[in-house]
Design a protein around this motif. Sequence first.
Motif, PDB file in Angstrom:
ATOM      1  N   ASP A 210       0.846  -1.194   0.000  1.00  0.00           N
ATOM      2  CA  ASP A 210       0.000   0.000   0.000  1.00  0.00           C
ATOM      3  C   ASP A 210       0.885   1.247   0.000  1.00  0.00           C
ATOM      4  OD1 ASP A 210      -1.860   2.040   0.514  1.00  0.00           O
ATOM      5  OD2 ASP A 210      -3.129   0.681   1.673  1.00  0.00           O
ATOM      6  N   LYS A 211       0.729   2.090  -1.032  1.00  0.00           N
ATOM      7  CA  LYS A 211       1.529   3.301  -1.135  1.00  0.00           C
ATOM      8  C   LYS A 211       1.054   4.403  -0.202  1.00  0.00           C
ATOM      9  CE  LYS A 211       2.647   2.352  -5.972  1.00  0.00           C
ATOM     10  NZ  LYS A 211       2.543   2.827  -7.373  1.00  0.00           N
ATOM     11  N   GLY A 212      -0.152   4.260   0.334  1.00  0.00           N
ATOM     12  CA  GLY A 212      -0.639   5.233   1.292  1.00  0.00           C
ATOM     13  C   GLY A 212      -1.324   6.412   0.633  1.00  0.00           C
ATOM     14  N   ILE A 213      -1.650   7.405   1.445  1.00  0.00           N
ATOM     15  CA  ILE A 213      -2.394   8.583   1.009  1.00  0.00           C
ATOM     16  C   ILE A 213      -1.519   9.822   1.146  1.00  0.00           C
ATOM     17  CG2 ILE A 213      -4.577   7.544   1.715  1.00  0.00           C
ATOM     18  CD1 ILE A 213      -4.453   9.339   4.224  1.00  0.00           C
ATOM     19  N   THR A 214      -2.007  10.918   0.585  1.00  0.00           N
ATOM     20  CA  THR A 214      -1.339  12.213   0.772  1.00  0.00           C
ATOM     21  C   THR A 214      -1.608  12.698   2.190  1.00  0.00           C
ATOM     22  OG1 THR A 214      -1.547  12.772  -1.560  1.00  0.00           O
ATOM     23  CG2 THR A 214      -1.224  14.591  -0.017  1.00  0.00           C
ATOM     24  N   ALA A 215      -0.558  13.006   2.911  1.00  0.00           N
ATOM     25  CA  ALA A 215      -0.712  13.405   4.314  1.00  0.00           C
ATOM     26  C   ALA A 215       0.536  14.159   4.756  1.00  0.00           C
ATOM     27  CB  ALA A 215      -0.938  12.193   5.210  1.00  0.00           C
ATOM     28  N   ALA A 216       0.385  14.895   5.850  1.00  0.00           N
ATOM     29  CA  ALA A 216       1.504  15.595   6.480  1.00  0.00           C
ATOM     30  C   ALA A 216       1.555  15.196   7.942  1.00  0.00           C
ATOM     31  CB  ALA A 216       1.345  17.110   6.348  1.00  0.00           C
ATOM     32  N   MET A 217       2.755  15.148   8.502  1.00  0.00           N
ATOM     33  CA  MET A 217       2.904  14.718   9.891  1.00  0.00           C
ATOM     34  C   MET A 217       4.019  15.515  10.567  1.00  0.00           C
ATOM     35  SD  MET A 217       4.562  11.584   8.124  1.00  0.00           S
ATOM     36  CE  MET A 217       3.271  11.984   7.044  1.00  0.00           C
TER      37      MET A 217
ATOM     38  N   ALA B  14      -1.988  15.371   9.546  1.00  0.00           N
ATOM     39  CA  ALA B  14      -3.006  16.069   8.765  1.00  0.00           C
ATOM     40  C   ALA B  14      -3.285  15.292   7.486  1.00  0.00           C
ATOM     41  CB  ALA B  14      -2.538  17.484   8.433  1.00  0.00           C
ATOM     42  N   HIS B  15      -4.569  15.090   7.214  1.00  0.00           N
ATOM     43  CA  HIS B  15      -4.965  14.393   5.986  1.00  0.00           C
ATOM     44  C   HIS B  15      -6.287  14.983   5.531  1.00  0.00           C
ATOM     45  CE1 HIS B  15      -8.069  11.704   7.930  1.00  0.00           C
ATOM     46  NE2 HIS B  15      -7.416  12.166   8.966  1.00  0.00           N
ATOM     47  N   ALA B  16      -6.892  14.403   4.512  1.00  0.00           N
ATOM     48  CA  ALA B  16      -8.105  14.968   3.936  1.00  0.00           C
ATOM     49  C   ALA B  16      -9.245  15.025   4.937  1.00  0.00           C
ATOM     50  CB  ALA B  16      -8.519  14.153   2.708  1.00  0.00           C
ATOM     51  N   GLY B  17      -9.222  14.167   5.950  1.00  0.00           N
ATOM     52  CA  GLY B  17     -10.295  14.136   6.938  1.00  0.00           C
ATOM     53  C   GLY B  17     -10.086  15.068   8.109  1.00  0.00           C
ATOM     54  N   GLY B  18      -8.954  15.759   8.166  1.00  0.00           N
ATOM     55  CA  GLY B  18      -8.702  16.690   9.262  1.00  0.00           C
ATOM     56  C   GLY B  18      -7.342  16.463   9.897  1.00  0.00           C
ATOM     57  N   ILE B  19      -7.174  16.984  11.114  1.00  0.00           N
ATOM     58  CA  ILE B  19      -5.914  16.876  11.861  1.00  0.00           C
ATOM     59  C   ILE B  19      -6.137  15.972  13.067  1.00  0.00           C
ATOM     60  CG2 ILE B  19      -4.171  18.133  13.160  1.00  0.00           C
ATOM     61  CD1 ILE B  19      -4.703  20.543  11.429  1.00  0.00           C
TER      62      ILE B  19
ATOM     63  N   ILE C  38      -3.706   5.195   9.525  1.00  0.00           N
ATOM     64  CA  ILE C  38      -4.837   5.966  10.038  1.00  0.00           C
ATOM     65  C   ILE C  38      -6.062   5.077  10.002  1.00  0.00           C
ATOM     66  CG2 ILE C  38      -6.322   7.970   9.716  1.00  0.00           C
ATOM     67  CD1 ILE C  38      -4.009   9.432   8.464  1.00  0.00           C
ATOM     68  N   VAL C  39      -6.693   4.921  11.141  1.00  0.00           N
ATOM     69  CA  VAL C  39      -7.935   4.151  11.249  1.00  0.00           C
ATOM     70  C   VAL C  39      -9.107   5.116  11.158  1.00  0.00           C
ATOM     71  CG1 VAL C  39      -9.375   2.847  12.842  1.00  0.00           C
ATOM     72  CG2 VAL C  39      -6.979   2.231  12.548  1.00  0.00           C
ATOM     73  N   GLU C  40     -10.035   4.821  10.276  1.00  0.00           N
ATOM     74  CA  GLU C  40     -11.275   5.592  10.178  1.00  0.00           C
ATOM     75  C   GLU C  40     -12.437   4.686  10.562  1.00  0.00           C
ATOM     76  OE1 GLU C  40     -14.214   7.725   6.909  1.00  0.00           O
ATOM     77  OE2 GLU C  40     -12.090   7.445   6.422  1.00  0.00           O
ATOM     78  N   ALA C  41     -13.077   5.013  11.681  1.00  0.00           N
ATOM     79  CA  ALA C  41     -14.230   4.249  12.167  1.00  0.00           C
ATOM     80  C   ALA C  41     -15.251   5.258  12.666  1.00  0.00           C
ATOM     81  CB  ALA C  41     -13.824   3.279  13.272  1.00  0.00           C
ATOM     82  N   ARG C  42     -16.114   5.685  11.791  1.00  0.00           N
ATOM     83  CA  ARG C  42     -17.078   6.728  12.093  1.00  0.00           C
ATOM     84  C   ARG C  42     -17.966   6.337  13.268  1.00  0.00           C
ATOM     85  NH1 ARG C  42     -15.519  11.524   9.835  1.00  0.00           N
ATOM     86  NH2 ARG C  42     -14.875  11.232   7.668  1.00  0.00           N
TER      87      ARG C  42
ATOM     88  N   ARG D  36      -6.691   5.164  20.873  1.00  0.00           N
ATOM     89  CA  ARG D  36      -8.140   5.039  20.802  1.00  0.00           C
ATOM     90  C   ARG D  36      -8.691   5.937  19.705  1.00  0.00           C
ATOM     91  NH1 ARG D  36     -10.690   2.336  24.919  1.00  0.00           N
ATOM     92  NH2 ARG D  36      -9.387   1.772  26.713  1.00  0.00           N
ATOM     93  N   VAL D  37      -9.838   5.558  19.179  1.00  0.00           N
ATOM     94  CA  VAL D  37     -10.495   6.352  18.143  1.00  0.00           C
ATOM     95  C   VAL D  37     -11.020   7.637  18.780  1.00  0.00           C
ATOM     96  CG1 VAL D  37     -12.367   6.390  16.456  1.00  0.00           C
ATOM     97  CG2 VAL D  37     -11.107   4.271  16.875  1.00  0.00           C
ATOM     98  N   ASN D  38     -10.744   8.790  18.141  1.00  0.00           N
ATOM     99  CA  ASN D  38     -11.148  10.064  18.719  1.00  0.00           C
ATOM    100  C   ASN D  38     -12.591  10.404  18.324  1.00  0.00           C
ATOM    101  OD1 ASN D  38     -11.090  11.021  16.085  1.00  0.00           O
ATOM    102  ND2 ASN D  38      -9.162  12.123  16.332  1.00  0.00           N
ATOM    103  N   GLY D  39     -13.048  11.587  18.760  1.00  0.00           N
ATOM    104  CA  GLY D  39     -14.420  11.988  18.519  1.00  0.00           C
ATOM    105  C   GLY D  39     -14.764  12.161  17.061  1.00  0.00           C
ATOM    106  N   SER D  40     -13.767  12.367  16.206  1.00  0.00           N
ATOM    107  CA  SER D  40     -14.009  12.508  14.771  1.00  0.00           C
ATOM    108  C   SER D  40     -14.008  11.164  14.052  1.00  0.00           C
ATOM    109  CB  SER D  40     -12.950  13.425  14.148  1.00  0.00           C
ATOM    110  OG  SER D  40     -12.980  14.709  14.739  1.00  0.00           O
ATOM    111  N   GLY D  41     -13.756  10.077  14.786  1.00  0.00           N
ATOM    112  CA  GLY D  41     -13.760   8.756  14.171  1.00  0.00           C
ATOM    113  C   GLY D  41     -12.424   8.335  13.604  1.00  0.00           C
ATOM    114  N   TYR D  42     -11.297   8.954  14.058  1.00  0.00           N
ATOM    115  CA  TYR D  42      -9.980   8.626  13.535  1.00  0.00           C
ATOM    116  C   TYR D  42      -9.037   8.243  14.673  1.00  0.00           C
ATOM    117  CZ  TYR D  42     -11.391  10.780   9.107  1.00  0.00           C
ATOM    118  OH  TYR D  42     -12.037  11.080   7.933  1.00  0.00           O
ATOM    119  N   ALA D  43      -8.036   7.453  14.322  1.00  0.00           N
ATOM    120  CA  ALA D  43      -6.950   7.110  15.242  1.00  0.00           C
ATOM    121  C   ALA D  43      -5.702   6.862  14.419  1.00  0.00           C
ATOM    122  CB  ALA D  43      -7.290   5.886  16.077  1.00  0.00           C
ATOM    123  N   VAL D  44      -4.556   7.198  14.977  1.00  0.00           N
ATOM    124  CA  VAL D  44      -3.264   6.989  14.309  1.00  0.00           C
ATOM    125  C   VAL D  44      -2.586   5.780  14.938  1.00  0.00           C
ATOM    126  CG1 VAL D  44      -0.984   7.946  13.841  1.00  0.00           C
ATOM    127  CG2 VAL D  44      -2.995   9.418  13.728  1.00  0.00           C
TER     128      VAL D  44
END
Length: 874
Positions: free
Chosen positions: A177-184, A668-673, A685-689, A702-710
């Motif tokens: 997996d090449k991954g997504i565009t993101a900044a860290m 930082a990614h398309a879904g926020g910081i 990045i885990v996305e679990a809405r 843990r998954v945060n209030g926006s539904g993401y975890a690193v």
Amino acid sequence: MKNRSPVFSLKPLCALVIGVLAAMHAQLAYAEKRTKLAQIEFGDDFLRRNGQAPVDLSRFSDSNPVLPGAYRVDMYVNGGWVGRQDVSFRAEAGSDEVKACFNRTLLDIIGIDFGKLSPEALAAIKDAAPDRCFSLEDIVQDASLKFDSGDLRLEVGVPQIALRRSARGYVSPELWDKGITAAMLSYNFNAYRTEFGEKSNTSYYLGLNGGVNLGEWRLRNVSSVIRQGDGRNRFQTIASYAQRSIVPLKSELTVGDFYTSGQLFDSMSYRGVQLATDQRMLPESQTGYAPVVRGVARSNAKVRIMQNGNVIYETTVPPGQFEITDLNPTGFGGDLNVVVTEADGSRSSSTVPYASVAQLLRPGSDRYSVIAGRTRSNGRAAEAGFVQGTYERGISNEMTLFGGAIAAQDYLALLGGSAFSTPIGAMSASLTQSRAKVSERDTRNGQSLRLDYSKFLERTDTNVTLAAYRYSSSGYLRLQDLQGLKQLAGRGADFVLQDRQRSQLQLSVTQRLGDGMGSFYATGSSQNYWNRPGSTTQYQLGYNNNWGAVSYSASVSRQRDLSSGRTNTQYFFSVSLPLGREPNSPMLSSSITRDNNSGSTMQTSLNGTAGADNAFSYGINAAKSQGGASSSANAQYRAPFATLGGSYGYGPGGSRQMSAQVSGALVAHAGGIILSQSLGDTIGIVEAREADGAMVNSSGVRVNGSGYAVVPYLTPYRTNEIIIDPKGTSTDVEMKVTSQRVAPYAGAVVMMKYETVSGRSLFVRATQSNGEPVPFGAEVRSAQGVVGMAGQGGLIFVRLADENSGILNVRWGTTSKEQCSLSFALGPREKDKKDALAEQLSAVCESPAELAKRKSGVEIIGRNDGQAPQPGKS
């Protein structure tokens, strides 16, 4: 008269033989034909209730009750995960059976060796359109499929003969997996303050490691900011570069400010371009050094390979010669014991020498690096453009050859050497020849010899981890040495100020003393220089052991400083024991230290962890020395968004010490910081809405209030399994999948989406008008479709999508008497209430005839003893 032998007619015997053969042939022919199994029917005898009609289980009659369509599934081939793929399931013509559909791409992904297929199957694949798909059983003989629709898991069984041969731990590059565009940005801040009387000093440190991923490029910057007590800030850039993977070459391209590996030549910082082998792209069983094991089997034999009494590999081989090339590297020492067990139970054994040094490679493998750039010294020495190249090649189990060169203005160095694996240990030897032009009248030539040795003595359980010796002649210069001399010459300084190493010796030995007797270790090093007398020497002897839960250690070390010429000897003894039997019980430790400079020091400390996931850690320390008594305390909390820590200490004379630390990261990614703990080189990045609070299988994440975890510290080019534990989420959120696997590129930021279903969870205890519970196994439908089944005692669990009221239809047969409906109405509910349990209510399920008789038109919400109950919560 002569005796006559009985005469038997051959005709009946021949007829019998022919009949048996014909029957066998017919049976084999019948076995080869594809037979259609009879439709599976589930018995409902156990579900009959008081003479009532049985529950309709016809929907379970098919052997594979999968609805046609496309599913994104985790594919496992012979138990091993090969990736997540979109698979179509289609119904066969003239049949209700639904089967997975395989095209050429999918067959290649699961590892089918097309050269092992039948001519008919291979011709069908070649002539098929790209979107044409096949049943796997039609392509590969004896293949099998098993689909778990609940876990979206497709188990594929393929005979080993039909699969491509690949090394253990192999993950196809197509699955990387090449991954997504993101900044860290990772940060590490530390503030430290000391006070003594009226004097105080405060210093600050901020370490930054930032980057941006754009496509396959990874931009990175490593910097630091330091502020001392004088108030001046010092900013330093350690490395700043762009990097990307070159998969066909199994290499990595780096452009910018970086550093050489130090594998053959000494490491140095540079600004330029590097192309070098990235061994992380190899299968796990191909990295590092391990010998090839060869032998001959007389039958279908079992080959077992042991090292130091541990079984590290076992496989079955056919008759003839065999070759095992995918042993995992197991460290520096321990000969391999190979045992071949034949089909008749006979055994044969052999020994393969196994000892390793860093330069050893597997037979046939190689490693290279090419660098072009300019040295970086931050003003400590002159800088110069240079080119460096190295190459290493594994020739056989016993030999690896390597070489390299560095060319720069006024400088040339050539290196050659070899590494050997022998019964008496692994060793390597290399010789470097340098030619350096310091000035117009000063050209120096010299050599540097390096020897390395490693061996594990199994009989005595002695491990000589590394013995290294280096000697350089007076004329030998490294490129860094030349640049330093040129800078001294430019300032008119004496060349004697430039340190030039003459010889260096390192040794490390570990000795186990037997069960319950502990272990002993010894380390030592010594080095001297051409431009100054004397040497720097240090060594340490130590002993470790346990007595039940109590562990203790003792050591003595001696060090001679080259600058001062002074020698210091230090003695140390410590003992520690847990204060309890729980895994997170506090640990009490005491120690005493004595040396020539500060005398004796006694110290006692108590350390432990507490809280969920042991996120909170603490320590209390008290010490007494000739200078007086001192005490200190420290604490650290590992939160999902950062790690916070601090300490306070009080020493002799009223001195005090305080510190505070904060470390973490931002992504930082398309879904926020996202705020996170410290990152590694490769992250996910885990996305679990709406699953905020769910724990990921990484400590403290843990998954945060926006539904993401690193998820930090993923292993590149390897299979990483990311598991989410729904515990801690709302009962109104259901996760369709809780586990995913990913094999990321090095430095990638991979996105993993975990689909969730949100809705109010509701338990309904449904009874019929006669007071009997609705039958077990009855199907429950709402406006969404099938939402559940009735359990024992008429208990129904459903998840409602944003519905506060509605009707549930219950069916356990085909007639109107085998159906009923119930209504429900719920009050408002806070969506963010995590501790809310599933709501519960009781309701009467009315048949269509009962509903028609009611003339009032009022919906029945629930009834208990003839009264309409109100919905309840618990």
